[in-house]
Design an enzyme around this catalytic site. Structure first.
Site, PDB file in Angstrom:
ATOM      1  CB  CYS A   1      -1.302  -0.217   1.368  1.00 23.57           C
ATOM      2  SG  CYS A   1      -0.287  -0.518   2.894  1.00 23.57           S
TER       3      CYS A   1
ATOM      4  CG  HIS B   1      15.002 -13.094  16.173  1.00 23.08           C
ATOM      5  ND1 HIS B   1      15.872 -12.061  16.425  1.00 23.08           N
ATOM      6  CD2 HIS B   1      16.107 -13.437  15.243  1.00 23.08           C
ATOM      7  CE1 HIS B   1      17.078 -11.902  16.653  1.00 23.08           C
ATOM      8  NE2 HIS B   1      17.618 -13.035  15.642  1.00 23.08           N
TER       9      HIS B   1
END
Ligand code: RB5
Length: 141
Positions: free
Chosen positions: A66, A99
């Site tokens: 976007c 992670h």
């Protein structure tokens, strides 16, 4: 089978088309719209459309674009199985995979240059989740 979906709103449309053109030989992208930059649309519609597809298979991934990347990531992260990362540097993109096992990359077409976006996508798909201690943390999300 693993699938990679891509979607944008009107603000992200041009970057989506650029990415599709550049990656056509490397990865098979399933385009979920929008189909032009002249008709204003609502980014949550496309975020939810893409996330419903991605969450069907653990091996699926998504690219959402976007204007800022913010709205797409907010909407996408409402989905239980989606870990959408708003990526703006190679470092934060890499960490989102290492992670957080991110499965959706969100980009801001008004804040990230076209070639940087390509680089971020490349890093996103080349980086593997580290697992180990991060597994239990990701499960707690
Ligand atoms: C559209 O003008 C803009 O608000 C949207 O693309 C996005 O940046 C929202 O977070």
């Amino acid at each position: 089978m693993k699938k990679i979906y891509i979607a944008s709103d009107h603000a992200g449309y041009k970057l989506k088309e650029f990415i599709k053109k550049k990656l056509i030989k490397k990865i098979n992208l399933v385009d979920l719209g929008t189909d032009n930059s002249s008709i204003s649309v609502n980014y949550p519609f496309f975020a939810h459309k893409l996330c419903r597809k991605v969450e069907k298979n653990d091996k699926n991934y998504g690219i959402l674009i976007c204007g800022s990347g913010l709205g797409m990531s907010m909407a996408a992260n409402r989905h239980k199985k989606i870990r959408a990362a708003l990526c703006y540097t190679t470092k934060n993109t890499k960490l989102s995979r290492l992670h957080n096992n991110s499965n959706v990359i969100t980009l801001g077409s008004r804040l990230t240059k076209k070639n940087s976006a390509l680089k971020l996508i490349d890093v996103f798909f080349k980086t593997k989740f580290e697992g180990g201690r991060h597994n239990k943390r990701v499960k707690k999300i």
